[in-house]
Write a protein that holds these residues in place. Structure first.
Motif, PDB file in Angstrom:
ATOM      1  N   LEU A 285      -6.945   1.191  -0.124  1.00 31.57           N
ATOM      2  CA  LEU A 285      -5.754   0.388   0.145  1.00 31.57           C
ATOM      3  C   LEU A 285      -5.795  -0.925  -0.627  1.00 31.57           C
ATOM      4  N   ARG A 286      -6.962  -1.546  -0.656  1.00 28.43           N
ATOM      5  CA  ARG A 286      -7.109  -2.794  -1.420  1.00 28.43           C
ATOM      6  C   ARG A 286      -6.864  -2.539  -2.904  1.00 28.43           C
ATOM      7  N   TYR A 287      -7.406  -1.453  -3.426  1.00 21.68           N
ATOM      8  CA  TYR A 287      -7.213  -1.109  -4.831  1.00 21.68           C
ATOM      9  C   TYR A 287      -5.725  -0.926  -5.133  1.00 21.68           C
ATOM     10  N   ALA A 288      -5.016  -0.186  -4.276  1.00 21.82           N
ATOM     11  CA  ALA A 288      -3.577   0.046  -4.468  1.00 21.82           C
ATOM     12  C   ALA A 288      -2.812  -1.270  -4.417  1.00 21.82           C
ATOM     13  N   GLU A 289      -3.220  -2.123  -3.511  1.00 23.56           N
ATOM     14  CA  GLU A 289      -2.585  -3.447  -3.402  1.00 23.56           C
ATOM     15  C   GLU A 289      -2.780  -4.242  -4.687  1.00 23.56           C
ATOM     16  N   LEU A 290      -3.986  -4.188  -5.214  1.00 25.91           N
ATOM     17  CA  LEU A 290      -4.283  -4.910  -6.455  1.00 25.91           C
ATOM     18  C   LEU A 290      -3.455  -4.367  -7.619  1.00 25.91           C
TER      19      LEU A 290
ATOM     20  N   GLY B  63      -0.476  -6.529 -10.068  1.00 27.78           N
ATOM     21  CA  GLY B  63      -0.319  -6.700 -11.506  1.00 27.78           C
ATOM     22  C   GLY B  63      -1.614  -6.822 -12.284  1.00 27.78           C
ATOM     23  N   GLU B  64      -1.427  -7.067 -13.574  1.00 28.36           N
ATOM     24  CA  GLU B  64      -2.538  -7.065 -14.527  1.00 28.36           C
ATOM     25  C   GLU B  64      -3.588  -8.142 -14.266  1.00 28.36           C
ATOM     26  N   HIS B  65      -3.228  -9.203 -13.605  1.00 29.80           N
ATOM     27  CA  HIS B  65      -4.207 -10.267 -13.365  1.00 29.80           C
ATOM     28  C   HIS B  65      -5.314  -9.838 -12.386  1.00 29.80           C
ATOM     29  N   THR B  66      -5.172  -8.653 -11.799  1.00 27.23           N
ATOM     30  CA  THR B  66      -6.182  -8.150 -10.851  1.00 27.23           C
ATOM     31  C   THR B  66      -7.128  -7.126 -11.474  1.00 27.23           C
ATOM     32  N   VAL B  67      -7.056  -6.969 -12.775  1.00 30.18           N
ATOM     33  CA  VAL B  67      -7.871  -5.942 -13.445  1.00 30.18           C
ATOM     34  C   VAL B  67      -9.362  -6.135 -13.167  1.00 30.18           C
ATOM     35  N   ALA B  68      -9.851  -7.343 -13.227  1.00 31.71           N
ATOM     36  CA  ALA B  68     -11.286  -7.585 -13.007  1.00 31.71           C
ATOM     37  C   ALA B  68     -11.703  -7.189 -11.595  1.00 31.71           C
ATOM     38  N   GLU B  69     -10.872  -7.511 -10.614  1.00 30.13           N
ATOM     39  CA  GLU B  69     -11.210  -7.155  -9.239  1.00 30.13           C
ATOM     40  C   GLU B  69     -11.147  -5.643  -9.027  1.00 30.13           C
ATOM     41  N   ARG B  70     -10.181  -4.988  -9.661  1.00 25.99           N
ATOM     42  CA  ARG B  70     -10.099  -3.516  -9.572  1.00 25.99           C
ATOM     43  C   ARG B  70     -11.336  -2.881 -10.194  1.00 25.99           C
TER      44      ARG B  70
END
Length: 68
Positions: free
Chosen positions: A7-12, A16-23
């Motif tokens: 769920l967190r991954y889908a939210e990220l 948008g693209e600014h969450t790539v590192a966290e994904r």
């Protein structure tokens, strides 16, 4: 991957693209856990196969006790 992390991954992804590192970090952690699980399963399988071998040997020597 646990549902909460999915769920967190889908939210990220939606954020948008600014969450790539966290994904990527989520996926790397998931990969580490999967690798650990595979290692554990391989060790367990080796023990099972050794025990199967003992029983195969015991069949050749019917009546003799076999230690497991």
């Amino acid at each position: 991957m646990p549902i909460a992390e999915m769920l967190r991954y889908a939210e990220l992804v939606r954020e948008g693209e600014h969450t790539v590192a966290e994904r990527r970090a989520l996926l790397e952690e998931h990969d580490r856990r999967v690798s650990e699980r595979i290692d554990l399963l391989r060790r367990q399988r080796e023990r099972i196969q050794r025990k199967i071998g003992l029983y195969r040997d015991a069949a050749d020597f019917a009546g003799e006790p076999v230690s497991a």
